[in-house]
Every structure is written in structure tokens, then in C-alpha cells.
Design an enzyme around this catalytic site. Structure first.
Site: not given
Ligand code: AP5
Ligand code: MG
Length: 189
Positions: A128, A145, A14, A134, A89
Site C-alpha cells: 500500500r 506501529r 479493519k 500513506r 487502542r
Molecule cells: P486496511 O483495510 O487498510 O487495514 P487496516 O487494519 O485498516 O490498516 P491501517 O493501516 O489503517 O491500520 P492502522 O491501525 O495502522 O492505522 P490507523 O489509520 O487506524 O488494509 C491494509 C491493506 O491490506 C490495504 O491495502 C488493503 O487493500 C489490503 N487488504 C485488506 N484485506 C486484505 C486481504 N484479505 N488480503 C489481502 N490484502 C488485503 O491509524 C494510523 C495512526 O493514527 C496510528 O499509528 C496512530 O498514530 C494514530 N491513531 C489512530 N487511531 C488512534 C487511537 N485510537 N489512539 C491513538 N492514536 C491513534
Molecule cells: Mg485503517
């Protein structure tokens, strides 16, 4: 106005794809995960609350998240559009977003669902975690997660299908290839 929801499991790409969408289409980006991590870094009360949930791989309560989203949205003036990354979410968050946009005479243009097999998600996030450290990128928290994703977040797939806004994207492959598929879908809007 382009209002794009980028959706997918933890590690589905994402954030990676949002950066490219911002660059090509010149819209604003809201990553709720990034907002929360900035609050934690700054040691705010919100950050302290959020840390407890994030470290356990759990979602922050909806009421809190919806307030945060509304205030970030209000800070975007003269925007060409917004990409919502990591929000909604839960069904409650999706309904709140629909209402917030409707109050501004807008709606979600498209929901992009990045589908990636679970073993690949694990591999990406463990890597990562080793590189950037992280706090929630360790095997135990990643598993939590993913459970939360399947139980609380994945039901949004059917919700957005019913809204007629759903678009499946194959999230496995090169970052460029995936972006080309996304850009094609946005250009068709
Ligand atoms: P990346 O692009 O970072 O993927 P992502 O989908 O953004 O993954 P996140 O870990 O950020 O998702 P998440 O939903 O768990 O975390 P968030 O911060 O939203 O890519 C991941 C890795 O893969 C990178 O190293 C990248 O380089 C690599 N990659 C990308 N594309 C690739 C490809 N094609 N091939 C190979 N490698 C690739 O949320 C974190 C926490 O915050 C949640 O657990 C929750 O506690 C809280 N939170 C956030 N939003 C909410 C909400 N709306 N409601 C409640 N709690 C929330
Ligand atoms: Mg992200």
C-alpha cells in the site's frame, strides 16, 4: 443499536472490512486514523499535533483521542449503530468508550479481532505504501506501529474477553471470505 469494535494490528483489514459492514448493515463508521489524516490534510492545529505521532508510529495521547471520538459520536443522529475502527487502542480508551456508550444507554455489541500473521501485515502495508503513499507505510514506521500494537493495544484482547464481547476472526484469506465470517457473527447478535 449495533456497536461494533473492529480490532486488529496495522494492515489487518479493519478499514477494508468496515466499508463492507457499512454497506450491508447501514451503520455509521468512525475511523480515528481517517479523522486524523483529514485533520493533517486540512492543516489544523490538531493535524499538526497528530502528524508528529503518526509519522513516528506512536499513538496520539488518550485524552485527545477520547475527545475526538466523543464529538464524532455526538454528530451521529438517528444512527442504527456505529463501527469503531482503530478505536479503542488502549485500555483507557476502552474504558472511556464503555462509559460513553453507557451514558447513551448502550454498550459494545461485539469486538471483532482480525488476526493476521506479521509477515502478511508487512507485505500488505509495504504494497500500500508503494501504491498510495500513506506516510506511515514504510518498513521502519510499520515496525514501530507493530511494537506499539503488541505493547499498548493487544492487551485489549483479554479486556474484551472479560467483557464477554470478544469474537476471533481469521483475517487471512480473501476479502469476501473474511467478510462472510464477520457478517455471520453480526447476524447472530
Ligand atoms: P486496511 O483495510 O487498510 O487495514 P487496516 O487494519 O485498516 O490498516 P491501517 O493501516 O489503517 O491500520 P492502522 O491501525 O495502522 O492505522 P490507523 O489509520 O487506524 O488494509 C491494509 C491493506 O491490506 C490495504 O491495502 C488493503 O487493500 C489490503 N487488504 C485488506 N484485506 C486484505 C486481504 N484479505 N488480503 C489481502 N490484502 C488485503 O491509524 C494510523 C495512526 O493514527 C496510528 O499509528 C496512530 O498514530 C494514530 N491513531 C489512530 N487511531 C488512534 C487511537 N485510537 N489512539 C491513538 N492514536 C491513534
Ligand atoms: Mg485503517
Amino acid at each position: 443499536m449495533l456497536n461494533i469494535v473492529i480490532f486488529g494490528a496495522p494492515g489487518s483489514g479493519k478499514g477494508t472490512q468496515s466499508a463492507r459492514i457499512v454497506e450491508k448493515f447501514g451503520i455509521n463508521h468512525i475511523s480515528t486514523g481517517d479523522v486524523l489524516r483529514a485533520e493533517i490534510k486540512n492543516g489544523t492545529d490538531l493535524g499538526k499535533t497528530a502528524k508528529g505521532y503518526i509519522d513516528q508510529g506512536q499513538l496520539i495521547p488518550d485524552v485527545l483521542m477520547i475527545d475526538i471520538l466523543a464529538s464524532v459520536l455526538d454528530s451521529f443522529k438517528e444512527s442504527k449503530g456505529v463501527i469503531f475502527d482503530g478505536f479503542p487502542r488502549t485500555i483507557a480508551q476502552a474504558e472511556a468508550l464503555k462509559q460513553m456508550l453507557a451514558e447513551r444507554g448502550q454498550q459494545v455489541s461485539i469486538m471483532l479481532d482480525l488476526e493476521v500473521p506479521e509477515d502478511e501485515l508487512m507485505t500488505r502495508l509495504i504494497k500500500r505504501g508503494q501504491e498510495s503513499g500513506r506516510a506511515d507505510d514504510n518498513a521502519e514506521t510499520i515496525k514501530k506501529r507493530l511494537v506499539v500494537y503488541h505493547s499498548q493495544t493487544a492487551p485489549l484482547i483479554d479486556w474484551y474477553k472479560a467483557e464477554g464481547q470478544y469474537c476471533h476472526i481469521n483475517g487471512l484469506g480473501t476479502m469476501e471470505g473474511i467478510f462472510n465470517e464477520i457478517a455471520g457473527a453480526i447476524e447472530k447478535l
